[in-house]
Design a protein around this motif. Structure first.
Motif, mmCIF file in Angstrom:
data_model
loop_
_atom_site.group_PDB
_atom_site.id
_atom_site.type_symbol
_atom_site.label_atom_id
_atom_site.label_comp_id
_atom_site.label_asym_id
_atom_site.label_seq_id
_atom_site.Cartn_x
_atom_site.Cartn_y
_atom_site.Cartn_z
ATOM 1 N N ARG A 375 12.761 -18.237 76.989
ATOM 2 C CA ARG A 375 11.311 -18.415 77.043
ATOM 3 C C ARG A 375 10.749 -18.043 78.408
ATOM 4 N NH1 ARG A 375 13.304 -22.547 74.176
ATOM 5 N NH2 ARG A 375 13.361 -23.935 75.974
ATOM 6 N N GLY A 376 11.424 -17.098 79.101
ATOM 7 C CA GLY A 376 10.999 -16.719 80.438
ATOM 8 C C GLY A 376 9.521 -16.360 80.530
ATOM 9 N N ASP A 377 9.045 -15.547 79.612
ATOM 10 C CA ASP A 377 7.641 -15.103 79.651
ATOM 11 C C ASP A 377 6.684 -16.259 79.454
ATOM 12 O OD1 ASP A 377 8.611 -12.631 80.048
ATOM 13 O OD2 ASP A 377 8.136 -11.865 78.024
ATOM 14 N N LEU A 378 7.027 -17.165 78.530
ATOM 15 C CA LEU A 378 6.170 -18.325 78.247
ATOM 16 C C LEU A 378 6.092 -19.232 79.473
ATOM 17 C CD1 LEU A 378 6.570 -17.310 75.327
ATOM 18 C CD2 LEU A 378 6.864 -19.682 74.621
ATOM 19 N N ASN A 379 7.254 -19.442 80.098
ATOM 20 C CA ASN A 379 7.289 -20.334 81.268
ATOM 21 C C ASN A 379 6.485 -19.751 82.435
ATOM 22 O OD1 ASN A 379 8.819 -22.214 79.957
ATOM 23 N ND2 ASN A 379 10.789 -21.344 80.635
ATOM 24 N N ALA A 380 6.555 -18.413 82.599
ATOM 25 C CA ALA A 380 5.790 -17.789 83.677
ATOM 26 C C ALA A 380 4.305 -18.048 83.471
ATOM 27 C CB ALA A 380 6.059 -16.269 83.675
#
Ligand SMILES: [Zn+2]
Ligand SMILES: [Zn+2]
Length: 385
Positions: A375-380
């Motif tokens: 979920r890297g993009d969501l967390n960013a």
């Protein structure tokens, strides 16, 4: 059908439409009523059958622009009845036929005789319009088939009930072996001339009800009206690849024409039962294949059923859940020989409960992959808020 019947019957009310209804409204209303009242849907219900006949008869007139115009005209002309004389004071010998003759000229007819001839289907009247060939009505019906039948094509028997010329008397209304005789009152014209004061009126003959004929022994089947409900069984070939809701036209299988006119067409609307496994998108078949996480992550070979066998596909390592694989030409074969594909949607299936061993293995897997965050993009995006 007699003149008086025709004029006294309110075909608009029969179909539940206003007298200025469009052809489309009339058609819609008729289809709805015909479906509700169809003898197949109301077995043994004499009331529904009578209504079905009445509605069919009304539609037969109102759906034909020329006939509808004649019907409207006749109703207007006859509606006045006794009211006419008041409108024309003065001299004797005025024949209302002159008025009718003029009124009818607009329809291209030669006066009241032709107008009525066309309207009342008078037999033996000699006027051209009564014997003019007329195309039979189109008939619409429904059929339900299974998914596989739709894909492969099928032959289905179809039972049709429709009002038709009585087969016992051939439509004459007279008991077989007897003949209707010419009405003595009107000499077969269906019209009598009545004098009222200075005026002479032509009106439908009461003795024969405008038909020009008297039936001494009515046909036991149809009770003298020459129309009965006919049931026939047809075998219909449904072509392969037919889709839910599609209409198939069977030329010449509708109602028979009159006076040598061609038959109408039969339209069969096909309803397709859904399949427990396969779905359909145009000519492609669809299928969902549940997969384990490790099958998608490590790659595997997958064997799935087709409509007439099976197919094996390679699932590459690292395949995402939701990915669609395509098995060429395993879909629906059309009549021109081309085929659709089988589309297989891969969907990860999460186990409901895990053995302790499996749990340990998964926890070990989670531990060694904890640095990978899917979920890297969501967390960013979360951190940016
Ligand atoms: Zn009959
Ligand atoms: Zn008569």
């Amino acid at each position: 059908m007699s003149a008086r019947d025709w004029i006294e019957k309110d075909f608009y009310r029969e179909l539940g439409v206003s007298s200025d209804a469009s052809a489309d409204e009339i058609k819609k209303s008729y289809r709805k009523l015909a479906r509700e009242l169809h003898p197949d849907a109301n077995p043994g219900d004499a009331k529904a059958e009578a209504r079905f006949k009445a509605v069919s008869e009304a539609y037969g007139v109102l759906s034909d622009p020329a006939k509808r115009k004649q019907y409207d005209e006749a109703r207007r002309l006859f509606a006045g009845g006794g009211g006419f004389p008041g409108g024309f004071g003065g001299g004797g010998g005025f024949d209302v036929n002159d008025l009718f003759g003029r009124a009818a000229q607009g329809t291209g007819g030669g006066g009241l005789g032709d107008l009525l001839g066309g309207l009342f289907n008078r037999r033996g009247g000699g006027a051209g319009s009564a014997t003019r060939p007329r195309r039979g009505e189109d008939v619409e019906t429904d059929v339900r088939i299974d998914f596989t039948e739709a894909v492969k094509g099928a032959t289905v028997p179809l039972r049709l009930s429709s009002p038709a010329a009585c087969s016992t008397c051939g439509g004459s209304g007279a008991k077989p072996g007897t003949m209707p005789h010419v009405c003595a009152t009107c000499s077969g014209s269906g019209l009598v001339t009545r004098s009222q004061g200075a005026f002479a009126f032509s009106e439908p003959c009461r003795d024969c009800r405008g038909t020009g004929r008297i039936i001494d022994d009515p046909c036991p089947e149809c009770g003298g009206d020459g129309v009965s409900t006919r049931t026939r069984t047809l075998t219909v070939r449904i072509p392969s690849g037919v889709d839910d809701g599609q209409r198939i036209r069977l030329a010449g299988q509708g109602e028979p024409g009159r006076n040598g006119g061609p038959s109408g067409d039969l339209f069969v609307r096909v309803h397709v039962n859904p399949h427990s496994i396969f779905g359909r998108k145009g000519n492609d078949l669809t299928l969902t294949a549940p997969m384990t996480f490790s099958e998608l992550a490590l790659g595997t070979t997958l064997t799935v059923p087709t409509l007439d066998g099976k197919v094996t596909l390679k699932v590459p390592a690292g395949t995402a859940s939701g990915r669609v694989l395509r098995a060429r030409d395993k879909g629906i074969t059309k009549r021109d020989g081309t085929s659709g594909d089988l589309l297989i949607t891969l969907e990860v299936a999460v186990p409901n409960n895990l053995s302790s061993e499996a749990r340990k293995a998964l926890e070990a897997y989670a531990d060694v992959t904890k640095d990978h965050d899917p979920r890297g993009d969501l967390n960013a995006l979360l951190e940016g808020r």
